[in-house]
Design a protein around this motif. Structure first.
Motif, PDB file in Angstrom:
ATOM      1  N   ASP A   3       0.980  -1.296   0.057  1.00 28.84           N
ATOM      2  CA  ASP A   3      -0.277   0.048  -0.004  1.00 28.84           C
ATOM      3  C   ASP A   3       0.972   1.306   0.005  1.00 28.84           C
ATOM      4  O   ASP A   3       0.581   2.348   0.663  1.00 28.84           O
ATOM      5  CB  ASP A   3      -1.068  -0.042   1.197  1.00 28.84           C
ATOM      6  N   TRP A  16       3.214   6.595   0.958  1.00 26.22           N
ATOM      7  CA  TRP A  16       2.388   7.012  -0.338  1.00 26.22           C
ATOM      8  C   TRP A  16       2.775   8.515  -0.382  1.00 26.22           C
ATOM      9  O   TRP A  16       2.703   9.419   0.153  1.00 26.22           O
ATOM     10  CB  TRP A  16       1.018   6.861  -0.411  1.00 26.22           C
ATOM     11  N   SER A  18       1.988  11.625  -3.562  1.00 33.24           N
ATOM     12  CA  SER A  18       0.886  11.990  -4.618  1.00 33.24           C
ATOM     13  C   SER A  18       1.472  13.616  -4.879  1.00 33.24           C
ATOM     14  O   SER A  18       1.609  14.330  -4.044  1.00 33.24           O
ATOM     15  CB  SER A  18      -0.569  11.882  -4.142  1.00 33.24           C
ATOM     16  N   THR A  25      -7.774  17.285  -3.000  1.00 31.21           N
ATOM     17  CA  THR A  25      -7.973  15.784  -2.693  1.00 31.21           C
ATOM     18  C   THR A  25      -6.555  15.041  -2.965  1.00 31.21           C
ATOM     19  O   THR A  25      -6.207  14.009  -3.357  1.00 31.21           O
ATOM     20  CB  THR A  25      -8.905  15.089  -3.843  1.00 31.21           C
ATOM     21  N   THR A  27      -4.612  13.584  -0.273  1.00 34.66           N
ATOM     22  CA  THR A  27      -4.437  12.450   0.393  1.00 34.66           C
ATOM     23  C   THR A  27      -4.976  11.016  -0.180  1.00 34.66           C
ATOM     24  O   THR A  27      -5.934  11.298  -0.980  1.00 34.66           O
ATOM     25  CB  THR A  27      -5.212  12.587   1.881  1.00 34.66           C
ATOM     26  N   ARG A  28      -4.489  10.092   0.194  1.00 38.81           N
ATOM     27  CA  ARG A  28      -5.084   8.750  -0.418  1.00 38.81           C
ATOM     28  C   ARG A  28      -6.303   8.346  -0.033  1.00 38.81           C
ATOM     29  O   ARG A  28      -6.756   7.861  -0.836  1.00 38.81           O
ATOM     30  CB  ARG A  28      -3.708   7.664  -0.246  1.00 38.81           C
ATOM     31  N   TYR A  29      -6.588   8.332   1.177  1.00 36.88           N
ATOM     32  CA  TYR A  29      -7.814   7.859   1.759  1.00 36.88           C
ATOM     33  C   TYR A  29      -8.628   8.881   2.285  1.00 36.88           C
ATOM     34  O   TYR A  29      -8.202   9.358   3.439  1.00 36.88           O
ATOM     35  CB  TYR A  29      -7.477   6.595   2.664  1.00 36.88           C
ATOM     36  N   GLY A  30      -9.584   9.185   1.975  1.00 37.65           N
ATOM     37  CA  GLY A  30     -10.670  10.103   2.622  1.00 37.65           C
ATOM     38  C   GLY A  30     -10.207  11.467   2.592  1.00 37.65           C
ATOM     39  O   GLY A  30      -9.014  11.920   2.490  1.00 37.65           O
ATOM     40  N   SER A  32      -8.705  14.456   4.287  1.00 39.34           N
ATOM     41  CA  SER A  32      -7.854  15.033   5.376  1.00 39.34           C
ATOM     42  C   SER A  32      -7.000  16.020   4.994  1.00 39.34           C
ATOM     43  O   SER A  32      -6.661  16.175   3.627  1.00 39.34           O
ATOM     44  CB  SER A  32      -7.208  13.691   5.933  1.00 39.34           C
TER      45      SER A  32
END
Length: 59
Positions: A3, A16, A18, A25, A27-30, A32
């Protein structure tokens, strides 16, 4: 690296990375708030306001 897309060769820490996105947007998940290094805060804020990323001025 199940991951992650990068890791630290000295510590083996996986993470990660990015590129920034103007719609925040990043962040990777949700939803934050991304962690932005203090040296990059001014460039990040300028990018959010429409400036090109440093080093990407021409594409």
């Amino acid at each position: 690296m199940f991951d992650a897309n990068f890791y630290d060769v000295q510590t083996d820490e996986e993470f990660w990375v990015s590129g920034p996105k103007r719609d925040r947007t990043d962040t990777r998940y949700g939803p934050s708030t991304p962690e932005v290094e203090s040296e990059a805060v001014d460039a990040y804020r300028a990018f959010l306001e429409g400036a090109p990323l440093p080093g990407r001025e021409h594409g």
